[in-house]
Design a protein around this motif. Structure first.
Motif, mmCIF file in Angstrom:
data_model
loop_
_atom_site.group_PDB
_atom_site.id
_atom_site.type_symbol
_atom_site.label_atom_id
_atom_site.label_comp_id
_atom_site.label_asym_id
_atom_site.label_seq_id
_atom_site.Cartn_x
_atom_site.Cartn_y
_atom_site.Cartn_z
ATOM 1 N N PHE A 1 0.810 -1.218 0.000
ATOM 2 C CA PHE A 1 0.000 0.000 0.000
ATOM 3 C C PHE A 1 0.845 1.270 0.000
ATOM 4 N N HIS A 2 2.078 1.170 -0.483
ATOM 5 C CA HIS A 2 2.924 2.360 -0.591
ATOM 6 C C HIS A 2 2.193 3.407 -1.436
ATOM 7 N N PRO A 3 1.992 4.618 -0.916
ATOM 8 C CA PRO A 3 1.208 5.618 -1.663
ATOM 9 C C PRO A 3 1.816 6.007 -3.002
ATOM 10 N N GLU A 4 3.135 5.883 -3.142
ATOM 11 C CA GLU A 4 3.756 6.234 -4.419
ATOM 12 C C GLU A 4 3.487 5.188 -5.499
ATOM 13 N N TRP A 5 2.919 4.043 -5.106
ATOM 14 C CA TRP A 5 2.614 2.987 -6.067
ATOM 15 C C TRP A 5 1.113 2.886 -6.330
ATOM 16 N N ALA A 6 0.374 3.919 -5.958
ATOM 17 C CA ALA A 6 -1.086 3.873 -6.059
ATOM 18 C C ALA A 6 -1.570 3.751 -7.501
ATOM 19 N N HIS A 7 -0.740 4.140 -8.465
ATOM 20 C CA HIS A 7 -1.147 4.085 -9.872
ATOM 21 C C HIS A 7 -0.942 2.701 -10.477
ATOM 22 N N ILE A 8 -0.389 1.768 -9.710
ATOM 23 C CA ILE A 8 -0.067 0.435 -10.213
ATOM 24 C C ILE A 8 -1.064 -0.579 -9.662
ATOM 25 N N GLN A 9 -1.480 -1.522 -10.489
ATOM 26 C CA GLN A 9 -2.350 -2.602 -10.031
ATOM 27 C C GLN A 9 -1.489 -3.607 -9.276
ATOM 28 N N ILE A 10 -1.763 -3.758 -7.984
ATOM 29 C CA ILE A 10 -0.980 -4.662 -7.146
ATOM 30 C C ILE A 10 -1.904 -5.696 -6.520
ATOM 31 N N GLU A 11 -1.492 -6.940 -6.593
ATOM 32 C CA GLU A 11 -2.226 -8.014 -5.939
ATOM 33 C C GLU A 11 -1.223 -9.028 -5.411
ATOM 34 N N ALA A 12 -1.711 -9.962 -4.614
ATOM 35 C CA ALA A 12 -0.813 -10.951 -4.020
ATOM 36 C C ALA A 12 -1.528 -12.279 -3.857
#
Length: 229
Positions: A125-136
């Motif tokens: 949930f790093h705010p600088e990565w908010a534009h990237i689709q992240i899942e796990a």
């Protein structure tokens, strides 16, 4: 946000360290342009039949066998000191962002040290990565990261569990479709458990968010081993 919208050319697959992931997760792994191992994630990638393009970290927990295979296959290593301010998985995430990934999928077994598991989850949930689709893929769970304003379509078995958790503060304007207990433009706080143990009423659902950050968990996503066709 839909996990079918991103193509192979902008997806990064990251194998985290810790315990070995479920072997049948290989059935679900996306095709990715980049495959990154965080330290002993190299062992886990190899156990699932995947050869990473790069290994990131201090190599303090990688097996000698995996290191030998990596060197024989000329896998790139990005070394980091043992004493550092970031986990190897966070360094791997940062590397994926740096090389231009627009979708990142992290694979981990979960379990092990709680501080590492918590650090992995919060680093997504790093705010600088908010534009990237992240899942796990963590143990049997499929985890999605939402930053407002955004939406997510999920699929699963009817009556399977879905949980929503606010992260990094309040999450506002949450609306759900296809869940047993719907939310209609509502807010969740990170210290309440209202979003736990919801269920799909059919085989698909949708979650939308106006502002804040939201963790979406399908805790039983990988409990069923897929049958060979």
């Amino acid at each position: 946000m839909n996990n079918e919208t991103h193509t192979q050319k902008n997806t990064a697959l990251i194998f985290a360290g810790g315990q070995s992931p479920l072997l049948h997760l290989s059935k679900y792994l996306p095709h990715s342009q980049w495959t990154i191992a965080a330290d002993s994630g190299l062992d886990h990638a190899l156990s699932l039949g995947v050869t990473p393009g790069v290994v990131v970290g201090d190599s303090d927990s990688v097996s000698e066998e995996a290191l030998a295979i990596a060197h024989s296959r000329e896998i790139e290593f990005i070394s980091a000191p043992t004493d550092k301010d970031f986990t190897d998985t966070e360094l791997a995430l940062s590397h994926a962002v740096h090389i231009g990934a627009q979708r990142i999928v992290v694979v981990s077994a979960g379990g092990g040290r709680f501080d590492h598991a918590h650090g992995l989850l919060t680093s997504l949930f790093h705010p600088e990565w908010a534009h990237i689709q992240i899942e796990a893929f963590i143990d049997t769970a499929h985890i999605f990261v939402l930053h407002g304003a955004s939406s997510l379509q999920i699929t699963g078995q009817k009556n399977s569990l879905v949980a929503l958790h606010a992260m990094n503060g309040m999450a506002h304007g949450i609306t759900t479709e296809g869940l047993r207990w719907p939310l209609r433009n509502e807010s969740l706080a990170p210290w309440v458990s209202r979003g736990v143990s919801n269920e799909l009423t059919g085989t698909s659902g949708e979650i939308s968010l106006q502002s804040g950050a939201l963790l979406v968990v399908q805790p039983e996503a990988f409990t069923q081993i897929p049958q060979e066709s």
